[in-house]
Design a protein around this motif. Structure first.
Motif, PDB file in Angstrom:
ATOM      1  N   UNK A  46       0.832  -1.219   0.000  1.00  0.00           N
ATOM      2  CA  UNK A  46       0.000   0.000   0.000  1.00  0.00           C
ATOM      3  C   UNK A  46       0.860   1.261   0.000  1.00  0.00           C
ATOM      4  N   UNK A  47       1.898   1.375   0.885  1.00  0.00           N
ATOM      5  CA  UNK A  47       2.744   2.580   0.815  1.00  0.00           C
ATOM      6  C   UNK A  47       3.415   2.746  -0.548  1.00  0.00           C
ATOM      7  N   UNK A  48       3.768   1.634  -1.189  1.00  0.00           N
ATOM      8  CA  UNK A  48       4.386   1.732  -2.515  1.00  0.00           C
ATOM      9  C   UNK A  48       3.422   2.344  -3.521  1.00  0.00           C
ATOM     10  N   UNK A  49       2.144   1.925  -3.461  1.00  0.00           N
ATOM     11  CA  UNK A  49       1.132   2.482  -4.364  1.00  0.00           C
ATOM     12  C   UNK A  49       0.926   3.972  -4.079  1.00  0.00           C
ATOM     13  N   UNK A  50       0.896   4.342  -2.797  1.00  0.00           N
ATOM     14  CA  UNK A  50       0.719   5.748  -2.425  1.00  0.00           C
ATOM     15  C   UNK A  50       1.880   6.603  -2.941  1.00  0.00           C
ATOM     16  N   UNK A  51       3.106   6.065  -2.879  1.00  0.00           N
ATOM     17  CA  UNK A  51       4.266   6.801  -3.400  1.00  0.00           C
ATOM     18  C   UNK A  51       4.143   6.988  -4.909  1.00  0.00           C
ATOM     19  N   UNK A  52       3.717   5.936  -5.612  1.00  0.00           N
ATOM     20  CA  UNK A  52       3.532   6.045  -7.066  1.00  0.00           C
ATOM     21  C   UNK A  52       2.490   7.099  -7.417  1.00  0.00           C
ATOM     22  N   UNK A  53       1.404   7.161  -6.644  1.00  0.00           N
ATOM     23  CA  UNK A  53       0.371   8.174  -6.876  1.00  0.00           C
ATOM     24  C   UNK A  53       0.902   9.571  -6.572  1.00  0.00           C
ATOM     25  N   UNK A  54       1.763   9.667  -5.525  1.00  0.00           N
ATOM     26  CA  UNK A  54       2.285  10.982  -5.133  1.00  0.00           C
ATOM     27  C   UNK A  54       3.186  11.577  -6.201  1.00  0.00           C
ATOM     28  N   UNK A  55       3.914  10.738  -6.939  1.00  0.00           N
ATOM     29  CA  UNK A  55       4.836  11.274  -7.946  1.00  0.00           C
ATOM     30  C   UNK A  55       4.229  11.257  -9.349  1.00  0.00           C
ATOM     31  N   UNK A  56       2.937  10.868  -9.453  1.00  0.00           N
ATOM     32  CA  UNK A  56       2.304  10.847 -10.769  1.00  0.00           C
ATOM     33  C   UNK A  56       2.139  12.280 -11.261  1.00  0.00           C
ATOM     34  N   UNK A  57       2.519  12.507 -12.501  1.00  0.00           N
ATOM     35  CA  UNK A  57       2.437  13.856 -13.074  1.00  0.00           C
ATOM     36  C   UNK A  57       0.993  14.183 -13.449  1.00  0.00           C
ATOM     37  N   UNK A  58       0.438  15.241 -12.895  1.00  0.00           N
ATOM     38  CA  UNK A  58      -0.942  15.607 -13.245  1.00  0.00           C
ATOM     39  C   UNK A  58      -1.053  15.883 -14.735  1.00  0.00           C
ATOM     40  N   UNK A  59      -2.138  15.466 -15.314  1.00  0.00           N
ATOM     41  CA  UNK A  59      -2.400  15.758 -16.719  1.00  0.00           C
ATOM     42  C   UNK A  59      -1.986  14.655 -17.652  1.00  0.00           C
ATOM     43  N   UNK A  60      -1.094  13.738 -17.196  1.00  0.00           N
ATOM     44  CA  UNK A  60      -0.724  12.619 -18.053  1.00  0.00           C
ATOM     45  C   UNK A  60      -1.871  11.633 -18.116  1.00  0.00           C
ATOM     46  N   UNK A  61      -1.958  10.945 -19.183  1.00  0.00           N
ATOM     47  CA  UNK A  61      -3.042   9.987 -19.392  1.00  0.00           C
ATOM     48  C   UNK A  61      -2.981   8.881 -18.357  1.00  0.00           C
ATOM     49  N   UNK A  62      -4.032   8.778 -17.547  1.00  0.00           N
ATOM     50  CA  UNK A  62      -4.100   7.688 -16.583  1.00  0.00           C
ATOM     51  C   UNK A  62      -4.160   6.346 -17.294  1.00  0.00           C
ATOM     52  N   UNK A  63      -4.833   6.388 -18.427  1.00  0.00           N
ATOM     53  CA  UNK A  63      -4.979   5.166 -19.195  1.00  0.00           C
ATOM     54  C   UNK A  63      -3.609   4.645 -19.629  1.00  0.00           C
ATOM     55  N   UNK A  64      -2.728   5.542 -20.096  1.00  0.00           N
ATOM     56  CA  UNK A  64      -1.388   5.114 -20.500  1.00  0.00           C
ATOM     57  C   UNK A  64      -0.576   4.604 -19.329  1.00  0.00           C
ATOM     58  N   UNK A  65      -0.639   5.298 -18.205  1.00  0.00           N
ATOM     59  CA  UNK A  65       0.091   4.856 -17.013  1.00  0.00           C
ATOM     60  C   UNK A  65      -0.419   3.510 -16.541  1.00  0.00           C
ATOM     61  N   UNK A  66      -1.747   3.330 -16.550  1.00  0.00           N
ATOM     62  CA  UNK A  66      -2.344   2.060 -16.129  1.00  0.00           C
ATOM     63  C   UNK A  66      -1.902   0.930 -17.046  1.00  0.00           C
ATOM     64  N   UNK A  67      -1.846   1.244 -18.346  1.00  0.00           N
ATOM     65  CA  UNK A  67      -1.431   0.221 -19.309  1.00  0.00           C
ATOM     66  C   UNK A  67       0.017  -0.192 -19.070  1.00  0.00           C
ATOM     67  N   UNK A  68       0.888   0.792 -18.823  1.00  0.00           N
ATOM     68  CA  UNK A  68       2.288   0.466 -18.576  1.00  0.00           C
ATOM     69  C   UNK A  68       2.451  -0.378 -17.309  1.00  0.00           C
ATOM     70  N   UNK A  69       1.717   0.009 -16.279  1.00  0.00           N
ATOM     71  CA  UNK A  69       1.789  -0.754 -15.025  1.00  0.00           C
ATOM     72  C   UNK A  69       1.306  -2.182 -15.222  1.00  0.00           C
TER      73      UNK A  69
END
Length: 482
Positions: A149-172
């Motif tokens: 869970x902390x790892x997921x929270x860190x990933x969300x904290x450094x996610x760049x606003x405005x980038x496609x969530x769909x693309x990030x989700x696909x890469x993950x």
């Protein structure tokens, strides 16, 4: 830094620290818990459990690193600080790399065990039972999932606003899928139960050496089990799959280490069951350093005992008075000779190994190119004097328990008495090929026959060899002496 990111970073730190905080509070209120450790042994091969064991050996040093203590709180704080400094320096991309790297370390540390446990669960109840008891395994898996869970929270904290969530989700999803595919592929490959032969393992040093993924200790153990030359190896285990056999070897090593490295301790012997322990311990020496250390020490002790035993026999033989011949022999030699099967022998080269039926007065027997002389009550040393003559020496019976003479024909002109270890008296056939008489004298036979505790080297033999065409055997003094 946006407020949203601050909240996520704080949540990651709090979530990671919560288990340690709860543990401290519980310890202060109720005191430290007792040692709940125990021994859990399982048998059989399960891909997930084996992979988890191997990964834990690799990841152990990583998990012991201080940055991963307290649920990885120091690592998260360090990554957060790196993000703040990189943003102030005008390089936010570097901060995102630091944050994602920290999250990746936490994922690598905690994700494999849950995935591998699910893999074994899907293989059946037997593989699920190969892990520790369910209450311990379940708690460990739950904590691994919690620390993701902390790892997921860190990933969300450094996610760049405005980038496609769909693309990030696909890469993950692609990355996670690749990890799962690699784990499943490794499990499937291991589950096929590879049984590597001596050539593939390159046991003798001239095989093809096609086996990969094993270290030298593991190859050594497998070679020790599957070496079928000269009566070595363990045939009962030779057809077990590599990984199952290695798991069994690790289990035996763990048991031996708990018993001070003694591979013959009752707990280890019980685990070996009906398997021949000697070659199995030999294989274990090649993969378990503590067993090798103890076995080497035992080897030194055993060799010291053997050396002392042989030295005592040599001293006993040296203490016996030398025979004084009544006529001059061509050669007189003395030797301390060993036998494990009652007799010492002489053979012509072409008859070597031939058996002689019976012994005259149970002392000496002869056949074509072969001679057989009693030397011990089954096993031990005899003090042997050999004398070679060109003519018949006088008969001596005084002081001897038995004196027996037989005929012997030498085809190659060599009569050399040999003992059970290959030690030889020099040639006693003074006239080359032809007919001889062999007169054997013995004393000490009564003592070793009646008392098994008699010192080694009690038996004395004197063997006279001289030319003679007579075939008939003669008994000058029979046993027991009169």
């Amino acid at each position: 830094m946006p407020k949203r990111s601050l909240i996520l970073w704080a949540a990651a730190i709090l979530t990671a620290a919560t288990p340690s905080i709860c543990f401290w509070i519980t310890e202060m209120l109720f005191g430290p818990e007792g040692d709940g450790g125990g021994i859990w042994a399982s048998f059989g091969f399960c891909a997930g459990r084996e992979a988890d064991f191997a990964l834990n050996r690799i990841l152990g040093p990583l998990r012991d690193f201080p940055l991963l203590w307290f649920g990885s709180v120091p690592l998260i704080v360090l990554a957060w600080g790196g993000v703040v400094l990189s943003e102030r320096a005008g390089h936010p991309g570097l901060g995102r790399i630091l944050g994602r790297s920290a999250a990746a370390v936490m994922i690598v540390s905690h994700l494999p065990s849950p995935l591998l446990f699910v893999l074994d669960m899907s293989a059946g109840a037997g593989c699920a039972d190969s892990w520790e008891p369910l209450e311990l395994t379940g708690w460990g898996i739950a904590m691994d999932l919690y620390h993701l869970v902390p790892a997921v929270l860190v990933l969300l904290a450094v996610r760049t606003p405005g980038l496609s969530r769909r693309g990030a989700l696909a890469r993950t999803a692609i990355a996670v899928s690749l990890v799962i595919v690699m784990l499943l592929t490794a499990g499937a490959d291991a589950a096929r139960g590879r049984v590597s032969d001596e050539s593939a393992l390159d046991c003798a040093g001239f095989g093809n050496g096609t086996v990969s993924g094993l270290d030298e200790d593991e190859k050594g153990f497998l070679c020790g089990i599957r070496d079928d030359s000269f009566g070595r190896g363990v045939p009962q285990l030779a057809n077990m799959p590599d990984r199952e056999l290695l798991a069994y070897g690790r289990h035996l090593c763990d048991l031996a280490v708990r018993n001070g490295g003694d591979a013959y301790a009752p707990a280890v012997s019980e685990a070996m069951g009906e398997v021949d322990s000697h070659p199995l311990v030999g294989a274990l020496e090649r993969s378990c350093p503590k067993v090798a250390e103890v076995q080497k020490e035992r080897g030194w002790q055993k060799q010291a005992e053997i050396d002392a035993y042989y030295a005592a026999a040599e001293r006993n033989c040296a203490a016996h008075p030398r025979h004084r011949p009544r006529i001059k022999p061509v050669r007189q030699v003395r030797e301390t000779m060993w036998t494990e099967f009652w007799d010492i022998h002489a053979w012509d080269e072409e008859n070597e190994g031939d058996e002689v039926d019976g012994r005259v007065a149970d002392l000496v027997g002869s056949g074509p190119g072969a001679l057989r002389i009693w030397a011990a009550d089954e096993i031990g040393h005899a003090c042997v004097t050999g004398e070679s003559y060109r003519r018949r020496p006088p008969v001596e019976t005084r002081g001897w328990e038995q004196v027996v003479e037989v005929g012997y024909q030498s085809g190659d002109g060599v009569l050399s008495i040999v003992d059970g270890e290959g030690e030889r008296l020099p040639d006693l056939a003074a006239g080359g090929p032809g007919n001889y008489r062999v007169r054997v004298h013995v004393r000490g036979r009564k003592a070793v026959t009646e008392n098994i505790e008699s010192p080694d080297g009690t038996v004395q033999l004197m063997i006279m060899v001289f030319p003679g065409k007579e075939k008939r055997s003669r008994i000058y003094r029979d046993y027991p002496s009169s």
